[in-house]
Design a protein around this motif. Structure first.
Motif, PDB file in Angstrom:
ATOM      1  N   VAL A  50      -5.724  -8.044  -9.601  1.00 41.56           N
ATOM      2  CA  VAL A  50      -4.823  -7.489 -10.612  1.00 41.56           C
ATOM      3  C   VAL A  50      -3.430  -7.396  -9.997  1.00 41.56           C
ATOM      4  CG1 VAL A  50      -4.294  -5.450 -12.016  1.00 41.56           C
ATOM      5  CG2 VAL A  50      -6.672  -6.108 -11.623  1.00 41.56           C
TER       6      VAL A  50
ATOM      7  N   ALA B 199       0.476  -5.990 -10.610  1.00 37.93           N
ATOM      8  CA  ALA B 199       1.403  -5.201 -11.421  1.00 37.93           C
ATOM      9  C   ALA B 199       2.820  -5.689 -11.077  1.00 37.93           C
ATOM     10  CB  ALA B 199       1.204  -3.724 -11.139  1.00 37.93           C
ATOM     11  N   GLY B 200       3.588  -4.911 -10.320  1.00 42.94           N
ATOM     12  CA  GLY B 200       4.933  -5.362  -9.942  1.00 42.94           C
ATOM     13  C   GLY B 200       4.926  -6.342  -8.781  1.00 42.94           C
ATOM     14  N   GLY B 201       3.805  -6.427  -8.078  1.00 43.78           N
ATOM     15  CA  GLY B 201       3.662  -7.385  -6.986  1.00 43.78           C
ATOM     16  C   GLY B 201       4.180  -6.906  -5.631  1.00 43.78           C
ATOM     17  N   MET B 202       4.727  -5.697  -5.552  1.00 43.76           N
ATOM     18  CA  MET B 202       5.376  -5.240  -4.315  1.00 43.76           C
ATOM     19  C   MET B 202       4.390  -5.047  -3.162  1.00 43.76           C
ATOM     20  SD  MET B 202       8.625  -5.168  -4.879  1.00 43.76           S
ATOM     21  CE  MET B 202       8.158  -6.752  -5.522  1.00 43.76           C
ATOM     22  N   ASP B 203       3.179  -4.666  -3.473  1.00 47.21           N
ATOM     23  CA  ASP B 203       2.128  -4.598  -2.460  1.00 47.21           C
ATOM     24  C   ASP B 203       1.347  -5.916  -2.468  1.00 47.21           C
ATOM     25  OD1 ASP B 203       0.751  -3.357  -0.435  1.00 47.21           O
ATOM     26  OD2 ASP B 203      -0.686  -2.390  -1.757  1.00 47.21           O
ATOM     27  N   SER B 204       1.083  -6.409  -3.655  1.00 43.03           N
ATOM     28  CA  SER B 204       0.294  -7.641  -3.797  1.00 43.03           C
ATOM     29  C   SER B 204       0.918  -8.808  -3.028  1.00 43.03           C
ATOM     30  CB  SER B 204       0.180  -8.034  -5.274  1.00 43.03           C
ATOM     31  OG  SER B 204      -0.460  -7.024  -6.010  1.00 43.03           O
TER      32      SER B 204
ATOM     33  N   THR C 256       5.592  -0.472 -10.098  1.00 45.14           N
ATOM     34  CA  THR C 256       5.123   0.328 -11.235  1.00 45.14           C
ATOM     35  C   THR C 256       4.400   1.585 -10.754  1.00 45.14           C
ATOM     36  OG1 THR C 256       2.976  -0.762 -11.262  1.00 45.14           O
ATOM     37  CG2 THR C 256       4.760  -1.813 -12.524  1.00 45.14           C
TER      38      THR C 256
ATOM     39  N   ASP D  68       4.181   8.169  -2.460  1.00 44.81           N
ATOM     40  CA  ASP D  68       5.024   9.344  -2.696  1.00 44.81           C
ATOM     41  C   ASP D  68       4.778   9.963  -4.068  1.00 44.81           C
ATOM     42  OD1 ASP D  68       6.646   9.675  -0.341  1.00 44.81           O
ATOM     43  OD2 ASP D  68       7.654   7.812  -0.865  1.00 44.81           O
TER      44      ASP D  68
ATOM     45  N   LEU E 254      -6.317   0.366 -14.491  1.00 44.88           N
ATOM     46  CA  LEU E 254      -5.710   1.689 -14.704  1.00 44.88           C
ATOM     47  C   LEU E 254      -4.700   1.494 -15.822  1.00 44.88           C
ATOM     48  CD1 LEU E 254      -5.059   4.644 -13.737  1.00 44.88           C
ATOM     49  CD2 LEU E 254      -3.342   3.613 -12.238  1.00 44.88           C
TER      50      LEU E 254
ATOM     51  N   LYS F 104      10.053  14.897   1.426  1.00 42.91           N
ATOM     52  CA  LYS F 104       9.496  13.731   2.113  1.00 42.91           C
ATOM     53  C   LYS F 104      10.152  13.604   3.477  1.00 42.91           C
ATOM     54  CE  LYS F 104       9.533   8.669   1.720  1.00 42.91           C
ATOM     55  NZ  LYS F 104       9.605   7.531   0.797  1.00 42.91           N
TER      56      LYS F 104
ATOM     57  N   ASP G 185      11.875   4.077   3.524  1.00 40.97           N
ATOM     58  CA  ASP G 185      10.709   4.033   4.408  1.00 40.97           C
ATOM     59  C   ASP G 185       9.537   4.744   3.746  1.00 40.97           C
ATOM     60  OD1 ASP G 185       9.345   3.300   6.665  1.00 40.97           O
ATOM     61  OD2 ASP G 185      10.836   4.124   8.051  1.00 40.97           O
TER      62      ASP G 185
HETATM   63  C1  LIG Z   1       9.214  -2.485   1.816  1.00 39.32           C
HETATM   64  C2  LIG Z   1       8.390  -1.515   1.025  1.00 39.32           C
HETATM   65  C3  LIG Z   1       8.649  -0.150   1.137  1.00 39.32           C
HETATM   66  C4  LIG Z   1       7.896   0.745   0.402  1.00 39.32           C
HETATM   67  N1  LIG Z   1       8.132   2.099   0.535  1.00 39.32           N
HETATM   68  C5  LIG Z   1       7.403   2.981  -0.186  1.00 39.32           C
HETATM   69  C6  LIG Z   1       7.643   4.379  -0.119  1.00 39.32           C
HETATM   70  O1  LIG Z   1       8.553   4.844   0.559  1.00 39.32           O
HETATM   71  N2  LIG Z   1       6.848   5.211  -0.842  1.00 39.32           N
HETATM   72  C7  LIG Z   1       5.854   4.739  -1.640  1.00 39.32           C
HETATM   73  O2  LIG Z   1       5.184   5.539  -2.294  1.00 39.32           O
HETATM   74  N3  LIG Z   1       5.615   3.416  -1.717  1.00 39.32           N
HETATM   75  C8  LIG Z   1       6.365   2.542  -1.039  1.00 39.32           C
HETATM   76  N4  LIG Z   1       6.141   1.214  -1.154  1.00 39.32           N
HETATM   77  C9  LIG Z   1       5.049   0.792  -1.968  1.00 39.32           C
HETATM   78  C10 LIG Z   1       5.532   0.336  -3.282  1.00 39.32           C
HETATM   79  O3  LIG Z   1       6.051   1.406  -4.015  1.00 39.32           O
HETATM   80  C11 LIG Z   1       4.288  -0.170  -3.903  1.00 39.32           C
HETATM   81  O4  LIG Z   1       3.996  -1.363  -3.218  1.00 39.32           O
HETATM   82  C12 LIG Z   1       4.459  -0.431  -5.293  1.00 39.32           C
HETATM   83  O5  LIG Z   1       4.620   0.785  -5.965  1.00 39.32           O
HETATM   84  C13 LIG Z   1       3.249  -1.144  -5.813  1.00 39.32           C
HETATM   85  O6  LIG Z   1       3.507  -1.247  -7.131  1.00 39.32           O
HETATM   86  P1  LIG Z   1       3.470  -2.644  -7.837  1.00 39.32           P
HETATM   87  O7  LIG Z   1       3.686  -2.353  -9.271  1.00 39.32           O
HETATM   88  O8  LIG Z   1       4.364  -3.604  -7.200  1.00 39.32           O
HETATM   89  O9  LIG Z   1       1.933  -3.030  -7.636  1.00 39.32           O
HETATM   90  P2  LIG Z   1       1.226  -4.278  -7.014  1.00 39.32           P
HETATM   91  O10 LIG Z   1       1.734  -4.549  -5.660  1.00 39.32           O
HETATM   92  O11 LIG Z   1       1.204  -5.420  -7.939  1.00 39.32           O
HETATM   93  O12 LIG Z   1      -0.242  -3.672  -6.926  1.00 39.32           O
HETATM   94  C14 LIG Z   1      -0.617  -2.775  -5.913  1.00 39.32           C
HETATM   95  C15 LIG Z   1      -2.143  -2.618  -5.934  1.00 39.32           C
HETATM   96  O13 LIG Z   1      -2.537  -1.906  -7.073  1.00 39.32           O
HETATM   97  C16 LIG Z   1      -3.415  -2.676  -7.914  1.00 39.32           C
HETATM   98  N5  LIG Z   1      -2.976  -2.370  -9.278  1.00 39.32           N
HETATM   99  C17 LIG Z   1      -1.695  -2.238  -9.679  1.00 39.32           C
HETATM  100  N6  LIG Z   1      -1.650  -1.872 -10.968  1.00 39.32           N
HETATM  101  C18 LIG Z   1      -2.918  -1.794 -11.387  1.00 39.32           C
HETATM  102  C19 LIG Z   1      -3.524  -1.436 -12.632  1.00 39.32           C
HETATM  103  N7  LIG Z   1      -2.779  -1.108 -13.697  1.00 39.32           N
HETATM  104  N8  LIG Z   1      -4.859  -1.455 -12.718  1.00 39.32           N
HETATM  105  C20 LIG Z   1      -5.611  -1.797 -11.651  1.00 39.32           C
HETATM  106  N9  LIG Z   1      -5.106  -2.120 -10.436  1.00 39.32           N
HETATM  107  C21 LIG Z   1      -3.771  -2.111 -10.316  1.00 39.32           C
HETATM  108  C22 LIG Z   1      -3.200  -4.118  -7.484  1.00 39.32           C
HETATM  109  O14 LIG Z   1      -4.377  -4.866  -7.696  1.00 39.32           O
HETATM  110  C23 LIG Z   1      -2.891  -3.948  -6.012  1.00 39.32           C
HETATM  111  O15 LIG Z   1      -4.078  -3.797  -5.285  1.00 39.32           O
HETATM  112  C24 LIG Z   1       6.882   0.270  -0.443  1.00 39.32           C
HETATM  113  C25 LIG Z   1       6.624  -1.099  -0.559  1.00 39.32           C
HETATM  114  C26 LIG Z   1       7.381  -1.999   0.155  1.00 39.32           C
HETATM  115  C27 LIG Z   1       7.089  -3.463  -0.002  1.00 39.32           C
END
Ligand SMILES: Cc1cc2nc3c(=O)[nH]c(=O)nc-3n(C[C@H](O)[C@H](O)[C@H](O)COP(=O)(O)OP(=O)(O)OC[C@H]3O[C@@H](n4cnc5c(N)ncnc54)[C@H](O)[C@@H]3O)c2cc1C
Ligand code: SF4
Length: 357
Positions: free
Chosen positions: A35, A37-42, A116, A171, A219, A237, A245
């Motif tokens: 799955v 979402a925004g791809g930031m972790d993916s 997201t 956070d 979710l 924080k 960070d």
């Molecule tokens: C450089 C960097 C710094 C960061 N710093 C922080 C920080 O200071 N504090 C903090 O809290 N976070 C931090 N993050 C994390 C960032 O906020 C998360 O990576 C981001 O919120 C993930 O959201 P996304 O929408 O991009 O999800 P994705 O990366 O697309 O998904 C993240 C995970 O959640 C799953 N997922 C997402 N949405 C759903 C859904 N609706 N249903 C089922 N599964 C789902 C995906 O399969 C995946 O496993 C950081 C990330 C980076 C890359």
């Protein structure tokens, strides 16, 4: 540093336009699907070639999962709502300010524009061994590289370790726990609504998962009841660098006072344990007491009872003690109410020192 010369493994990108369609695709592809979402972790996982799904189900075109809606008893935030939208939303800022404060301190503006809420709460642990593809317990192996005499564990857990000592890095989650939020999960069979703290899975239950989601689950939303609307809030924080960070630790509290005494309270910390921690014992101990330094002191000491530091993270014990103290005293001070604090370790000594003493 290793130079990666191969190309990323190919995957099929599927872009459903409804939750039902997304679920159908997920069901069809089972464990081969990821799955997004925004791809930031993916993207990290994919670009590092650690996770190699055959299919990506991209939720960005599912409009029904986006936005903040008023409900009869609070608000519902679609899982695909961006962190920026939440931080700027007038109703969230007005009534549930602790969440706006928390998401405002996530990463950088660009990441908050794309990331997201669903992704932020569902993101995986940041332990570098695991993220680097080392075959540790969490990756299905039979060793923890962080919990050895020479392991790099400064950022790791002081509570809740069970073979894995990684911490939950979000956070937004402690703020959602303080607000008594409910997470809405659509499975292939039904819709489940769980308390925020029950969404997360510790290593003692399943070391390879960080939350309750199984392949195929989505979710869909996070609901915040109006029970805590307009309460006194505190979010803080502590991180290594203020520019952006992950948290070394964070704390969120929601307090209702009655005649200067704490009538109702919810308080949570993150980045201390593999699961976000609601501090129930602290809540019970401070109820009915004045929200002053003595109560905060007592709460801080109670919060760290049973903490077990690793080789390089004993600093987290006084840090947590003081953050909990400040979450109680700070929430009650009118000049602090609705404010968030961010402390940087190292540089900003005036603020940073306060976190340790
Ligand atoms: C450089 C960097 C710094 C960061 N710093 C922080 C920080 O200071 N504090 C903090 O809290 N976070 C931090 N993050 C994390 C960032 O906020 C998360 O990576 C981001 O919120 C993930 O959201 P996304 O929408 O991009 O999800 P994705 O990366 O697309 O998904 C993240 C995970 O959640 C799953 N997922 C997402 N949405 C759903 C859904 N609706 N249903 C089922 N599964 C789902 C995906 O399969 C995946 O496993 C950081 C990330 C980076 C890359
Ligand atoms: S702390 Fe957890 S994720 Fe990190 S190496 Fe140990 S088992 Fe793996």
């Amino acid at each position: 540093m290793a130079v990666i010369r191969d190309v990323m493994p190919a995957f099929d990108l599927l872009q459903p336009e409804s939750t039902a369609e997304a679920q159908k695709l997920l069901e069809q592809h089972g464990a081969d699907a990821w799955v997004m979402a925004g791809g930031m972790d993916s993207f990290d996982w994919l670009k590092d070639r650690i996770k190699k799904p055959k299919v990506l189900v991209d939720l960005s075109g599912v409009e029904e999962l986006k936005g903040v809606r008023a409900t009869s008893d609070g608000v519902e935030i679609g899982a695909m709502t961006t962190l920026t939208e939440i931080a700027e939303h007038p109703a969230i800022r007005k009534d549930y300010g602790v969440l706006a404060q928390a998401v405002e301190l996530v990463a950088s503006p660009q990441i908050r524009n794309q990331g997201t809420l669903g992704g932020n709460v569902s993101q995986d642990v940041r332990c570098w061994y695991y993220r680097g593809g080392w075959p540790c317990y969490r990756a299905g192996g039979d060793i923890c590289y962080a919990d050895t005499p020479v392991g790099r564990n400064r950022e790791h857990a002081i509570f809740g370790a069970d073979r894995c000592v990684a911490v939950h890095p979000s956070d937004s989650v402690p703020a959602l726990i303080a607000l008594d939020a409910k997470f809405v999960v659509r499975t292939s069979k039904d819709e489940q609504v769980v308390d925020a703290e029950d969404y997360f899975v510790g290593p003692e239950t399943d070391i390879t998962r960080i939350n309750m989601l199984r392949p195929g689950d989505v979710l869909t939303a996070i609901r915040i009841p109006n029970t805590w609307a307009g309460a006194r809030f505190y979010f803080e924080k502590v991180r290594d660098r203020n520019v952006w960070d992950f948290p070394l630790m964070n704390v969120a509290s929601a307090i209702k006072l009655s005649g200067g005494n704490i009538d109702r309270i919810r308080i949570a910390v993150n980045a201390v344990s593999p699961r976000p921690m609601r501090l129930k014992a602290v809540e019970d101990a401070v109820r009915g007491k004045p929200a002053n330094a003595d109560t905060g002191e007592m709460a801080g000491k109670l919060a760290v009872t049973g903490a077990v530091p690793l080789q390089f993270n004993a600093y987290k014990i006084p840090l947590m003690r003081n953050l909990v103290k400040r979450a109680i005293v700070g929430a009650a001070q009118p000049e602090m109410n609705g404010m968030s604090a961010v402390n940087q370790v190292g540089g900003n000594r005036a603020v940073g020192e306060a976190a340790w003493s």
